[in-house]
Motif scaffolding. Structure first.
Motif, mmCIF file in Angstrom:
data_model
loop_
_atom_site.group_PDB
_atom_site.id
_atom_site.type_symbol
_atom_site.label_atom_id
_atom_site.label_comp_id
_atom_site.label_asym_id
_atom_site.label_seq_id
_atom_site.Cartn_x
_atom_site.Cartn_y
_atom_site.Cartn_z
ATOM 1 N N ILE A 171 0.855 -1.205 0.000
ATOM 2 C CA ILE A 171 0.000 0.000 0.000
ATOM 3 C C ILE A 171 0.880 1.239 0.000
ATOM 4 N N ALA A 172 1.893 1.238 0.867
ATOM 5 C CA ALA A 172 2.806 2.379 0.921
ATOM 6 C C ALA A 172 3.641 2.483 -0.350
ATOM 7 N N GLN A 173 3.968 1.343 -0.972
ATOM 8 C CA GLN A 173 4.721 1.394 -2.224
ATOM 9 C C GLN A 173 4.009 2.258 -3.261
ATOM 10 N N VAL A 174 2.719 2.004 -3.436
ATOM 11 C CA VAL A 174 1.974 2.700 -4.494
ATOM 12 C C VAL A 174 1.620 4.123 -4.078
ATOM 13 N N ILE A 175 1.025 4.276 -2.906
ATOM 14 C CA ILE A 175 0.618 5.613 -2.463
ATOM 15 C C ILE A 175 1.846 6.492 -2.242
ATOM 16 N N GLY A 176 2.922 5.922 -1.711
ATOM 17 C CA GLY A 176 4.145 6.687 -1.492
ATOM 18 C C GLY A 176 4.780 7.135 -2.794
ATOM 19 N N THR A 177 4.694 6.306 -3.821
ATOM 20 C CA THR A 177 5.227 6.719 -5.123
ATOM 21 C C THR A 177 4.490 7.941 -5.638
ATOM 22 N N GLN A 178 3.159 7.907 -5.554
ATOM 23 C CA GLN A 178 2.398 9.074 -6.001
ATOM 24 C C GLN A 178 2.759 10.310 -5.188
ATOM 25 N N ALA A 179 2.989 10.130 -3.893
ATOM 26 C CA ALA A 179 3.238 11.266 -3.014
ATOM 27 C C ALA A 179 4.505 12.026 -3.372
ATOM 28 N N VAL A 180 5.527 11.334 -3.898
ATOM 29 C CA VAL A 180 6.792 12.012 -4.180
ATOM 30 C C VAL A 180 6.926 12.450 -5.635
ATOM 31 N N LEU A 181 5.997 12.026 -6.501
ATOM 32 C CA LEU A 181 6.114 12.366 -7.912
ATOM 33 C C LEU A 181 5.722 13.812 -8.182
#
Length: 481
Positions: A171-181
């Motif tokens: 969950i953090a992999q996907v949501i975290g990727t969006q957060a830093v893009l």
């Protein structure tokens, strides 16, 4: 022409396999499809029909597409030679060896050849499926990026983000990727896939819904772990299988620090009468091995030092004294001689490194790389061989008069006077059933009926079936623009 890009939340999340499966699924729909990876980093390379080199993953994906290999499928290939430096291959040709900081300065100049290769490739296709490298979340590398969002933005290609639940924190992999893009980068991501799930997928329902709600991205499915992937050639050394097969003929392979083209070994690992063991650092080569294979390496002199540091030189010499067989492939072949000379400092600091002295040969490194696909005849059995050369250096010496193989009437490789120590520059030799069976038979292993190529095709079909069953393949292909 349409295109779709699969990026990942990290390295080794299964992007290569997903692209291979989608390529086969698209081909079965009657589409003319090709794989593309703007930038790859791997010491496992394949020689293309146009005389260049690309990553082995793109070679497998091309096979899934039913297309000949072309250097445009992977226009930038980095081949690490040390902790700090890598060979840079552009459109199939080596242009330099650079350190990491030097490559950061070079990278912006490489977008033009990447886009040029992409444009050429798409002219002959209905669909191009693109694979990213590493993760777009590595925003510290975003400036000048050609591997992920830098390419996707420049080529206007929609992206699907793949995440690996097997490593945890999906969950953090996907949501975290969006957060830093960067928002403009994130805008190109049309959805996500969860890969390598084990167990009851219903347990992920709430998490899957949370990812979709938080990101606004469409979920394209949850792909269960695919065990048959172990039968496909691996590109990343992280995927090296430590043991394979359970036969009574024992093959031992030291894992060199810069091991290259280790998919040479895959067909042996699938032989029912062979037990293939990869020997890790700090482990001794087993005294009961029938055959020791020294594999390819991107740093022959460096790995000679690494081999000695593990004590493997002592193990190999003892193995030969006991009557065992040794085969060196490419860099492993060079190690078997008296010396490896590098007067121009091509692999590192200029100088000479003593070899193992098991073959009466010497090697001198030279700047021109040998790249060619090869048909040969195995000298001692007469079996037809197919493979490829991809190496620096020229090897000469009296043992070359006892060739391992003949290529168009010219000797290739070398053998010791008793025939128990062998060396060859030919990668991929064991993929051919007739040679592999003849070679093993000569060394005392019982023959089998394994058809390696048919097995790979069957796994690619099964992979496409696996994706069709567990994710929205039609929806994914419809994204392409």
């Amino acid at each position: 022409m349409r295109a779709l890009m699969i990026q990942g939340t990290g390295s080794n999340v299964g992007k290569s396999l997903l692209v291979a499966g989608l390529c086969r699924a698209a081909r079965r729909r009657g589409l003319k499809v090709a794989p593309f990876k703007p930038q790859n980093m791997s010491n496992n390379a394949a020689v293309t029909d146009d005389g260049g080199e690309i990553g082995r993953a793109q070679a497998l994906q091309a096979l899934a597409c039913g297309r000949p290999l072309h250097s445009d499928m992977n226009p930038v290939l980095l081949k690490p030679e040390s902790e700090l430096g890598s060979q840079v291959i552009v459109q199939g040709r080596r242009i330099a060896t650079v350190k990491a900081r030097e490559y950061a300065a070079l990278k912006p100049q490489l977008l033009a050849p990447v886009l040029e290769s992409f444009a050429r490739l798409k002219q002959d296709c209905d669909l191009v499926i693109v694979e990213g490298a590493g993760s777009p979340a590595e925003v510290n590398l975003r400036a000048g990026d050609i591997a992920n969002m830098g390419f996707a933005r420049a080529a206007n290609v929609p992206v699907v983000l793949a995440a690996d639940i097997d490593r945890g924190g999906v969950i953090a992999q996907v949501i975290g990727t969006q957060a830093v893009l960067d928002p403009d980068d994130a805008h190109l991501i049309a959805g996500f896939l969860i890969n390598r799930f084990r167990g009851d997928p219903r347990l992920l329902d709430d998490g899957y819904a949370l990812i979709a709600a938080r990101t606004g991205w469409r979920g394209f499915g949850v792909v269960p772990f695919f065990p048959a992937a172990a039968k496909l050639p691996a590109e990343d050394a992280l995927d090296l299988r430590r043991t394979a097969g359970g036969g009574c003929f024992r093959v031992a392979v030291p894992i060199l620090s810069r091991i290259a083209n280790f998919d040479d070994l895959d067909p042996l690992g699938q032989e029912p009468n062979v037990s293939l063991t990869m020997i890790a650092a700090g482990q001794a080569i087993p005294g009961d091995a029938d055959l020791v294979i020294l594999p390819g390496t991107k740093s022959t002199r460096g790995d000679l030092g690494y081999l000695r540091a593990q004590g493997w030189d002592i193990d190999i010499l003892a193995h030969v004294r006991r009557g065992g067989h040794v085969l060196g492939i490419c860099g492993g072949y060079q190690m078997l001689g008296h010396v490896v000379r590098d007067p121009q400092g091509i692999e590192g600091p200029a100088g000479d490194t003593p070899g193992l002295g098991l073959l009466d040969i010497a090697t001198e490194m030279q700047p021109d790389k040998h790249l060619r696909q090869v048909e040969a005849i195995h000298a001692s059995s007469g079996a037809l061989m197919q493979g490829y050369e991809i190496h620096l250096g020229e090897t000469t010496g009296p043992a070359c008069a006892r060739p391992f193989a003949m290529v168009d009437g010219v000797t290739e490789g070398a053998m010791s006077t008793n025939g128990r120590v062998m060396g060859s520059y030919l990668h991929g030799m064991f993929a051919g059933d007739s040679f592999r069976h003849a070679f093993l038979r000569q060394l005392g292993a019982a023959p089998s009926g394994l058809n390696y190529a048919d097995g790979i095709e069957s796994v690619l079909d099964a992979l496409a079936d696996h994706l069709e069953a567990h994710c929205d393949v039609d929806g994914l292909l419809a994204l392409a623009r």
